[in-house]
Design a protein around this motif. Structure first.
Motif, PDB file in Angstrom:
ATOM      1  N   MET A   1      -7.341   8.906 -10.518  1.00 53.06           N
ATOM      2  CA  MET A   1      -8.200   9.051 -12.013  1.00 53.06           C
ATOM      3  C   MET A   1      -6.530   9.357 -12.882  1.00 53.06           C
ATOM      4  N   ALA A   2      -5.923  10.711 -11.744  1.00 54.71           N
ATOM      5  CA  ALA A   2      -4.724  11.052 -12.615  1.00 54.71           C
ATOM      6  C   ALA A   2      -3.603  10.001 -12.831  1.00 54.71           C
ATOM      7  N   LYS A   3      -4.113   9.674 -11.934  1.00 48.95           N
ATOM      8  CA  LYS A   3      -2.710   7.930 -11.926  1.00 48.95           C
ATOM      9  C   LYS A   3      -3.032   6.343 -12.150  1.00 48.95           C
ATOM     10  N   ILE A   4      -4.015   6.485 -13.193  1.00 48.68           N
ATOM     11  CA  ILE A   4      -5.153   5.549 -12.627  1.00 48.68           C
ATOM     12  C   ILE A   4      -4.131   4.100 -13.562  1.00 48.68           C
ATOM     13  N   ARG A   5      -3.203   4.968 -14.516  1.00 49.66           N
ATOM     14  CA  ARG A   5      -2.278   3.740 -15.161  1.00 49.66           C
ATOM     15  C   ARG A   5      -1.440   3.183 -13.961  1.00 49.66           C
ATOM     16  N   ASP A   6      -0.931   3.929 -12.837  1.00 47.84           N
ATOM     17  CA  ASP A   6      -0.498   2.910 -12.010  1.00 47.84           C
ATOM     18  C   ASP A   6      -1.233   2.193 -11.259  1.00 47.84           C
ATOM     19  N   LEU A   7      -2.109   2.830 -10.414  1.00 48.25           N
ATOM     20  CA  LEU A   7      -3.069   2.358  -9.653  1.00 48.25           C
ATOM     21  C   LEU A   7      -3.972   0.918 -10.012  1.00 48.25           C
ATOM     22  N   ALA A   8      -3.802   0.607 -11.962  1.00 47.80           N
ATOM     23  CA  ALA A   8      -4.709  -1.092 -11.441  1.00 47.80           C
ATOM     24  C   ALA A   8      -3.591  -1.418 -11.885  1.00 47.80           C
ATOM     25  N   LEU A   9      -2.417  -1.076 -11.146  1.00 49.00           N
ATOM     26  CA  LEU A   9      -1.538  -2.431 -10.865  1.00 49.00           C
ATOM     27  C   LEU A   9      -1.607  -3.090  -9.246  1.00 49.00           C
ATOM     28  N   LEU A  10      -1.831  -2.190  -8.759  1.00 52.12           N
ATOM     29  CA  LEU A  10      -1.992  -2.899  -7.430  1.00 52.12           C
ATOM     30  C   LEU A  10      -2.742  -4.469  -7.157  1.00 52.12           C
ATOM     31  N   SER A  11      -4.186  -4.430  -8.285  1.00 53.16           N
ATOM     32  CA  SER A  11      -4.854  -5.796  -8.067  1.00 53.16           C
ATOM     33  C   SER A  11      -3.598  -7.077  -8.233  1.00 53.16           C
ATOM     34  N   ASP A  12      -3.103  -6.864  -8.525  1.00 54.36           N
ATOM     35  CA  ASP A  12      -2.417  -8.379  -8.771  1.00 54.36           C
ATOM     36  C   ASP A  12      -0.311  -7.681  -8.785  1.00 54.36           C
ATOM     37  N   ILE A  13      -0.089  -7.000  -9.996  1.00 57.12           N
ATOM     38  CA  ILE A  13       1.518  -7.273 -10.045  1.00 57.12           C
ATOM     39  C   ILE A  13       2.413  -6.813  -9.429  1.00 57.12           C
ATOM     40  N   LEU A  14       1.749  -5.196  -9.221  1.00 62.22           N
ATOM     41  CA  LEU A  14       2.913  -4.783  -8.222  1.00 62.22           C
ATOM     42  C   LEU A  14       3.126  -5.801  -7.462  1.00 62.22           C
ATOM     43  N   PRO A  15       2.449  -5.252  -6.114  1.00 63.90           N
ATOM     44  CA  PRO A  15       2.499  -6.078  -5.314  1.00 63.90           C
ATOM     45  C   PRO A  15       2.766  -7.136  -4.843  1.00 63.90           C
ATOM     46  N   THR A  16       2.463  -8.100  -6.330  1.00 65.81           N
ATOM     47  CA  THR A  16       2.914  -9.842  -6.468  1.00 65.81           C
ATOM     48  C   THR A  16       4.265  -9.483  -6.373  1.00 65.81           C
ATOM     49  N   ALA A  17       5.180  -8.261  -7.243  1.00 69.73           N
ATOM     50  CA  ALA A  17       6.565  -8.212  -8.094  1.00 69.73           C
ATOM     51  C   ALA A  17       7.268  -8.012  -6.110  1.00 69.73           C
ATOM     52  N   PHE A  18       6.188  -7.073  -5.802  1.00 71.62           N
ATOM     53  CA  PHE A  18       6.979  -6.704  -4.187  1.00 71.62           C
ATOM     54  C   PHE A  18       7.290  -7.518  -3.501  1.00 71.62           C
ATOM     55  N   HIS A  19       6.416  -8.918  -3.472  1.00 74.09           N
ATOM     56  CA  HIS A  19       5.989 -10.078  -2.308  1.00 74.09           C
ATOM     57  C   HIS A  19       7.480 -10.579  -3.099  1.00 74.09           C
ATOM     58  N   GLY A  20       7.630 -11.230  -4.168  1.00 75.61           N
ATOM     59  CA  GLY A  20       8.806 -12.147  -4.573  1.00 75.61           C
ATOM     60  C   GLY A  20       9.968 -11.080  -4.154  1.00 75.61           C
ATOM     61  N   LEU A  21      10.839 -10.333  -3.870  1.00 68.90           N
ATOM     62  CA  LEU A  21      11.806  -9.502  -3.041  1.00 68.90           C
ATOM     63  C   LEU A  21      11.836  -9.176  -1.705  1.00 68.90           C
ATOM     64  N   MET A  22      10.473  -8.930  -1.056  1.00 68.92           N
ATOM     65  CA  MET A  22      10.386  -9.640   0.162  1.00 68.92           C
ATOM     66  C   MET A  22      10.682 -11.181   0.304  1.00 68.92           C
ATOM     67  N   GLU A  23       9.933 -11.957   0.143  1.00 67.96           N
ATOM     68  CA  GLU A  23      10.502 -13.800  -0.073  1.00 67.96           C
ATOM     69  C   GLU A  23      11.912 -13.477  -0.324  1.00 67.96           C
ATOM     70  N   ALA A  24      12.287 -13.055  -1.464  1.00 65.00           N
ATOM     71  CA  ALA A  24      13.880 -13.126  -1.232  1.00 65.00           C
ATOM     72  C   ALA A  24      14.564 -12.399  -0.712  1.00 65.00           C
ATOM     73  N   GLY A  25      14.173 -11.492   0.919  1.00 61.92           N
ATOM     74  CA  GLY A  25      14.812 -10.885   1.345  1.00 61.92           C
ATOM     75  C   GLY A  25      15.704  -9.345   1.135  1.00 61.92           C
ATOM     76  N   ALA A  26      15.517  -8.754   0.087  1.00 55.96           N
ATOM     77  CA  ALA A  26      16.191  -7.527  -0.634  1.00 55.96           C
ATOM     78  C   ALA A  26      15.654  -6.016   0.224  1.00 55.96           C
ATOM     79  N   LYS A  27      16.379  -5.130   0.280  1.00 57.93           N
ATOM     80  CA  LYS A  27      16.617  -4.339   1.404  1.00 57.93           C
ATOM     81  C   LYS A  27      17.818  -3.075   0.449  1.00 57.93           C
ATOM     82  N   PRO A  28      18.001  -2.578   1.149  1.00 57.76           N
ATOM     83  CA  PRO A  28      18.299  -1.296   0.777  1.00 57.76           C
ATOM     84  C   PRO A  28      20.207  -1.849   0.053  1.00 57.76           C
ATOM     85  N   GLY A  29      20.214  -1.781  -1.048  1.00 54.44           N
ATOM     86  CA  GLY A  29      21.809  -2.173  -1.287  1.00 54.44           C
ATOM     87  C   GLY A  29      22.376  -3.759  -1.356  1.00 54.44           C
TER      88      GLY A  29
END
Ligand code: NAD
Ligand code: ZN
Ligand code: ZN
Length: 398
Positions: free
Chosen positions: A159-187
């Protein structure tokens, strides 16, 4: 126990309403019993750019459909076959409805579950994708609960972090997926098309991944300012200069290692063309901005769009500049994001404070259910907030 369910419903384009409906049952859309399901009291349910396609009329849905696919909630009722969840658990609901039993689910490809939508391999809440009732509501039925739900380890901490955790149902993993598909890595150098909530999550995820130069393009000054304040380079696409020239002015070379489209068919052109909608514009831009041997992720939605100008585009055929791209040996991946592939690790990153910048980059704003119809209009106008509906006032109370 409540006996009704107040929910945001689609009436017509630009007309969302809060209505009082029946309390949900442990029952599949085809009427079968769902002993594997649960009922949730919704704690947080966000408005998404994908909901805007419905709001604007570019993604047709039945009149009266309950909106919403980004839910976080508390388990209040369990079907007899649910083994690993308990009443009172706080959980994140992945927007992809997935059975956990078909070939694709078993390969962790819950974005293309073969059984939760009889028309096409893809089920989702609050869309015309399998008739799953949406969750911009007080309560929600979730099937296959043991498989689908991500339980937060500690309720008070969550509950203390709910504004961030609420992004886990879609947009944070979705955005992360886009970067994985684009091969993003350190640097990696990255170009992110769109500074809406999904693009902003992309920028946050690129930081988490250790990307070097993170460039975000959009027209909305407030959205770009948020990105600039949080360590990104920005490109104002209303300026009349080719995207690759603007990237070169920042990076010293015209193309990036990884580019992700966080826009979709409601894209606009650049410079003098910025006023006009051009459905394939962002897609062609990201392909163009990816270096030879790099990769492109396409997160923006590309279905048939009744609002498009040409008949071909209305039917979902978009002009892709493939001849120019081909020589670069392009890798281009697209589609819905498989949320369950990433949500647990991203939850842990939030709980262990590895993304302390997330709320600031997203500019989350908590609103009531009754405020939701107005928030659709405000979001449609391009404000820099991400709206989280708090139907029971639980976030406000915490
Ligand atoms: N694939 C998935 O699983 C998935 C999941 C969630 C959202 N989405 C999609 O992601 C997209 C973004 O969602 P959002 O909530 O951020 O929406 P949004 O509408 O708030 O943001 C889109 C942004 O793109 C900008 N834009 C328009 N044309 C552009 C161009 N040519 N280049 C760069 N920016 C441009 C707009 O100004 C706007 O700020 C939507 O299409 C949404 O449906 C896909
Ligand atoms: Zn969404
Ligand atoms: Zn499945």
């Amino acid at each position: 126990m409540a006996n009704s369910n107040r929910a945001v419903t689609f009436q017509n384009p630009k007309d969302m309403r809060v209505e009082s409906l029946d309390f949900p049952k442990l029952q599949m859309p085809n009427g079968r019993k769902a002993p594997h399901g649960v009922i949730l009291r919704i704690v947080a349910t966000n408005i998404c750019g994908s909901d805007l396609h419905i709001y604007r009329g570019s993604f047709p849905v039945p009149q009266g459909m309950v909106m919403g696919h980004e839910m976080t909630g508390e388990v209040i009722e369990l079907g007899p076959d649910v083994e690993f969840l308990s009443e009172g658990d706080l959980v994140s609901v992945p927007f992809n409805v997935a059975c956990g039993r078909c070939r694709n689910c078993r390969a962790r490809r819950t974005d293309v579950c073969e059984t939760t939508n009889p028309k096409v391999a893809c089920g989702a809440y609050g869309f015309n994708l399998g008739d799953w009732t949406g969750g911009q509501a007080e309560y929600l039925f979730v099937p296959y609960a043991d498989f689908q739900l991500l339980r937060f380890p500690d309720r008070d901490q969550a509950m203390a972090k709910i504004r961030d955790l609420a992004l886990l149902s879609d947009i944070l993993p979705t955005a992360f997926h886009g970067l994985m598909e684009a091969g993003a890595k350190p640097g990696s150098t990255v170009y992110l098309a769109g500074a809406g909530p999904v693009g902003r999550c992309g920028a946050a995820a690129a930081r988490l991944l250790g990307a070097s130069c993170i460039i975000v393009g959009d027209y909305h000054k407030d959205r770009l300012d948020l990105m600039k304040k949080n360590g990104c380079e920005t490109i104002d696409l209303s300026q009349d200069a080719a995207l690759t020239d603007q990237i070169e002015a920042i990076l010293g070379e015209p193309m990036v290692d990884c580019a992700v489209d966080y826009v979709g068919t409601e894209a606009h052109g650049i410079g003098r063309e910025a006023e006009d909608m051009d459905p394939a514009y962002a897609l062609n831009q990201v392909i163009d901005a990816t270096r030879a041997g790099g990769a492109t992720g396409v997160i923006g939605v590309y279905g048939p769009d009744p609002l498009a100008k040409s008949k071909a585009e209305q039917e979902g055929t978009y002009p892709i500049d493939f001849g120019k791209a081909w020589i670069k040996s392009p890798r281009i991946a697209a589609g819905q994001a498989p949320i369950m592939h990433y949500n647990r690790e991203l939850m842990m990153a939030i709980l262990w404070d590895r993304m302390p910048y997330l709320s600031a980059m997203l500019n989350t704003k908590v609103i009531s259910l009754d405020d939701a119809p107005d928030a659709y209009a405000t979001f449609d106008a391009g404000v820099s907030e991400k709206f989280i509906i708090d139907p029971h006032g639980l976030i406000a109370a915490a």
